[in-house]
Enzyme design. Structure first.
Site, PDB file in Angstrom:
ATOM      1  N   SER A  64       5.840  -1.842   1.773  1.00  0.00           N
ATOM      2  CA  SER A  64       4.993  -2.873   2.390  1.00  0.00           C
ATOM      3  C   SER A  64       5.461  -3.103   3.816  1.00  0.00           C
ATOM      4  CB  SER A  64       5.071  -4.186   1.615  1.00  0.00           C
ATOM      5  OG  SER A  64       4.355  -5.187   2.312  1.00  0.00           O
ATOM      6  N   SER A  65       4.496  -3.220   4.736  1.00  0.00           N
ATOM      7  CA  SER A  65       4.856  -3.492   6.132  1.00  0.00           C
ATOM      8  C   SER A  65       5.287  -4.949   6.310  1.00  0.00           C
ATOM      9  CB  SER A  65       3.673  -3.178   7.043  1.00  0.00           C
ATOM     10  OG  SER A  65       2.579  -4.012   6.708  1.00  0.00           O
ATOM     11  N   ARG A 113      -1.576   0.471   7.704  1.00  0.00           N
ATOM     12  CA  ARG A 113      -0.889   0.389   8.994  1.00  0.00           C
ATOM     13  C   ARG A 113      -0.129   1.633   9.417  1.00  0.00           C
ATOM     14  NH1 ARG A 113      -1.335  -4.380   6.834  1.00  0.00           N
ATOM     15  NH2 ARG A 113      -2.333  -5.993   8.073  1.00  0.00           N
ATOM     16  N   HIS A 158      -3.628  -9.961  -4.067  1.00  0.00           N
ATOM     17  CA  HIS A 158      -4.864  -9.812  -3.288  1.00  0.00           C
ATOM     18  C   HIS A 158      -6.043  -9.431  -4.172  1.00  0.00           C
ATOM     19  CE1 HIS A 158      -2.238  -9.206   0.542  1.00  0.00           C
ATOM     20  NE2 HIS A 158      -2.346 -10.452   0.189  1.00  0.00           N
ATOM     21  N   GLN A 211       0.465  -6.308  -3.614  1.00  0.00           N
ATOM     22  CA  GLN A 211      -0.631  -6.619  -2.690  1.00  0.00           C
ATOM     23  C   GLN A 211      -1.763  -5.629  -2.892  1.00  0.00           C
ATOM     24  OE1 GLN A 211       1.049  -7.643   1.472  1.00  0.00           O
ATOM     25  NE2 GLN A 211       2.565  -6.329   0.529  1.00  0.00           N
ATOM     26  N   ALA A 263       0.811  -1.220   0.000  1.00  0.00           N
ATOM     27  CA  ALA A 263       0.000   0.000   0.000  1.00  0.00           C
ATOM     28  C   ALA A 263       0.848   1.276   0.000  1.00  0.00           C
ATOM     29  CB  ALA A 263      -0.934  -0.014   1.206  1.00  0.00           C
ATOM     30  N   CYS A 270     -20.032 -19.554  -9.047  1.00  0.00           N
ATOM     31  CA  CYS A 270     -19.739 -19.984 -10.429  1.00  0.00           C
ATOM     32  C   CYS A 270     -18.649 -19.142 -11.083  1.00  0.00           C
ATOM     33  CB  CYS A 270     -21.012 -19.973 -11.283  1.00  0.00           C
ATOM     34  SG  CYS A 270     -21.553 -18.312 -11.733  1.00  0.00           S
TER      35      CYS A 270
HETATM   36  P1  NAD Z   1       0.463  -1.692   4.924  1.00  0.00           P
HETATM   37  O1  NAD Z   1      -0.512  -0.602   5.090  1.00  0.00           O
HETATM   38  O2  NAD Z   1       0.489  -2.783   5.911  1.00  0.00           O
HETATM   39  O3  NAD Z   1       1.947  -1.101   4.877  1.00  0.00           O
HETATM   40  C1  NAD Z   1       2.323  -0.042   4.064  1.00  0.00           C
HETATM   41  C2  NAD Z   1       3.769   0.306   4.425  1.00  0.00           C
HETATM   42  O4  NAD Z   1       4.206   1.329   3.528  1.00  0.00           O
HETATM   43  C3  NAD Z   1       3.917   0.844   5.851  1.00  0.00           C
HETATM   44  O5  NAD Z   1       4.999   0.180   6.469  1.00  0.00           O
HETATM   45  C4  NAD Z   1       4.219   2.347   5.647  1.00  0.00           C
HETATM   46  O6  NAD Z   1       5.110   2.859   6.588  1.00  0.00           O
HETATM   47  C5  NAD Z   1       4.836   2.347   4.265  1.00  0.00           C
HETATM   48  N1  NAD Z   1       4.607   3.581   3.509  1.00  0.00           N
HETATM   49  C6  NAD Z   1       3.455   4.268   3.359  1.00  0.00           C
HETATM   50  N2  NAD Z   1       3.621   5.314   2.536  1.00  0.00           N
HETATM   51  C7  NAD Z   1       4.937   5.305   2.179  1.00  0.00           C
HETATM   52  C8  NAD Z   1       5.730   6.137   1.351  1.00  0.00           C
HETATM   53  N3  NAD Z   1       5.202   7.191   0.729  1.00  0.00           N
HETATM   54  N4  NAD Z   1       7.041   5.833   1.197  1.00  0.00           N
HETATM   55  C9  NAD Z   1       7.590   4.764   1.832  1.00  0.00           C
HETATM   56  N5  NAD Z   1       6.880   3.929   2.629  1.00  0.00           N
HETATM   57  C10 NAD Z   1       5.573   4.198   2.782  1.00  0.00           C
HETATM   58  O7  NAD Z   1       0.259  -2.252   3.459  1.00  0.00           O
HETATM   59  P2  NAD Z   1       0.622  -3.635   2.818  1.00  0.00           P
HETATM   60  O8  NAD Z   1       1.939  -4.104   3.293  1.00  0.00           O
HETATM   61  O9  NAD Z   1       0.358  -3.478   1.387  1.00  0.00           O
HETATM   62  O10 NAD Z   1      -0.459  -4.681   3.357  1.00  0.00           O
HETATM   63  C11 NAD Z   1      -1.740  -4.341   3.671  1.00  0.00           C
HETATM   64  C12 NAD Z   1      -2.887  -4.911   2.899  1.00  0.00           C
HETATM   65  O11 NAD Z   1      -3.652  -3.789   2.576  1.00  0.00           O
HETATM   66  C13 NAD Z   1      -2.637  -5.595   1.622  1.00  0.00           C
HETATM   67  O12 NAD Z   1      -3.343  -6.758   1.702  1.00  0.00           O
HETATM   68  C14 NAD Z   1      -3.290  -4.703   0.539  1.00  0.00           C
HETATM   69  O13 NAD Z   1      -4.075  -5.541  -0.294  1.00  0.00           O
HETATM   70  C15 NAD Z   1      -4.225  -3.818   1.290  1.00  0.00           C
HETATM   71  N6  NAD Z   1      -4.325  -2.380   0.902  1.00  0.00           N
HETATM   72  C16 NAD Z   1      -4.228  -2.001  -0.392  1.00  0.00           C
HETATM   73  C17 NAD Z   1      -4.306  -0.650  -0.714  1.00  0.00           C
HETATM   74  C18 NAD Z   1      -4.195  -0.271  -2.170  1.00  0.00           C
HETATM   75  O14 NAD Z   1      -4.568  -1.056  -3.032  1.00  0.00           O
HETATM   76  N7  NAD Z   1      -3.660   0.905  -2.479  1.00  0.00           N
HETATM   77  C19 NAD Z   1      -4.477   0.314   0.262  1.00  0.00           C
HETATM   78  C20 NAD Z   1      -4.593  -0.112   1.613  1.00  0.00           C
HETATM   79  C21 NAD Z   1      -4.502  -1.471   1.913  1.00  0.00           C
HETATM   80 ZN    ZN Z   2     -22.957 -17.592 -10.123  1.00  0.00          ZN
END
Ligand code: NAD
Ligand code: ZN
Length: 248
Positions: free
Chosen positions: A197-198, A38, A123, A103, A26, A134
């Site tokens: 990603s966290s 997060r 995801h 993700q 994210a 179906c």
């Molecule tokens: P997460 O929210 O757990 O982690 C995001 C990480 O990125 C954090 O550690 C944060 O400190 C860091 N971060 C945020 N902005 C930043 C930047 N500008 N520069 C550097 N680092 C930065 O997200 P995740 O690890 O992707 O996992 C969470 C779940 O959330 C996944 O399953 C995903 O599918 C879903 N999700 C997706 C979206 C999207 O599609 N944009 C948004 C929110 C959550």
């Molecule tokens: Zn169906």
């Protein structure tokens, strides 16, 4: 090494690599205006996720899930890919990045130009829906019309099954083909580059370790430390936009 030296070092590592795999979370989309989960201001400070089991069991949960999907879809449509999405798409276009594992469900890597056969959406994708029984594909526009007409959550017009946005909810099985493709990319790369990603959501977070165990260089770029920092060859702590700008 200070931060500028680390960024220079990453530029050298990228230049020396031929089979890069980029893995994103994210954090690559926050600079486009999509909140992550997060960070302190992330979505989880405001709302609790709806699990797959709740979706299947409860009509109230389904209606809540749909309302959230429609709202995020509006946001995804309004925002634009940022410098990081464009940088990743350029690496693919140059032929040095063999695949992008994300993700994210926002579709921004595809909109930046990463072709479908180079993109693994672990995801799923929040831009359409499907029948849980179906598999029939349903557009979000149609799902929205169905819900507006009946106020009930949408049902499949073929089999009556529950229709759900094509994203993987907590508690839902991971898509097999996406996991297989991600594993094959992790096997085959010389550099595994994690961006924003966290690394706490499993099984996605195990893929970088798999690549490392198979001999790839592992680099993490994130605002804050992650659980896998100890395994990485290089960690850069900073904003992605600034880091990526420093690579060019
Ligand atoms: P997460 O929210 O757990 O982690 C995001 C990480 O990125 C954090 O550690 C944060 O400190 C860091 N971060 C945020 N902005 C930043 C930047 N500008 N520069 C550097 N680092 C930065 O997200 P995740 O690890 O992707 O996992 C969470 C779940 O959330 C996944 O399953 C995903 O599918 C879903 N999700 C997706 C979206 C999207 O599609 N944009 C948004 C929110 C959550
Ligand atoms: Zn169906």
């Amino acid at each position: 090494m200070d931060e500028a030296e680390r960024v220079d070092h990453l530029a050298d590592v990228i230049a020396a690599s031929r089979r890069i795999v980029v893995f994103t979370g994210a954090g690559v989309s926050t600079e486009s205006g999509i909140p992550d989960f997060r960070s302190p201001t992330g979505l989880w400070s405001q709302i609790r996720p709806i699990t797959f089991q709740e979706f299947v069991k409860s009509e109230t949960a389904r209606r809540d899930d749909w309302r959230r999907r429609f709202a995020s879809q509006e946001l995804f449509a309004e925002v634009e890919p940022n410098i990081t999405h464009r940088f990743v798409a350029a690496l693919v276009e140059e032929g040095r990045c063999i695949g992008v594992i994300t993700q994210n469900i926002d579709g921004l890597h595809a909109r930046a130009g990463v072709p479908e056969d180079r993109l693994v959406e672990l995801h799923g994708n929040g831009t359409y829906a499907h029948c849980l029984d179906c598999g029939r594909r349903v557009s979000l526009v149609d799902a929205r019309k169905m819900m507006a007409a009946t106020t009930a959550s949408p049902r499949c017009t073929d089999c009556g099954g529950l229709v759900k946005a094509a994203v993987i909810s907590f508690g839902e099985a991971m898509p097999e083909s996406a996991m297989r493709r991600a594993g094959a990319l992790a096997d085959d790369c010389d550099l595994f580059l994690v961006l924003g990603s966290s690394l706490v959501v499993q099984p996605a977070a195990s893929i970088p370790l798999h690549a490392k165990a198979r001999g790839a260089t592992l680099v993490l770029v994130n605002r804050e430390p992650t659980a896998l920092d100890g395994y990485a060859d290089l960690c850069i702590y900073g904003e992605l936009g600034k880091t990526v700008a420093g690579l060019q």
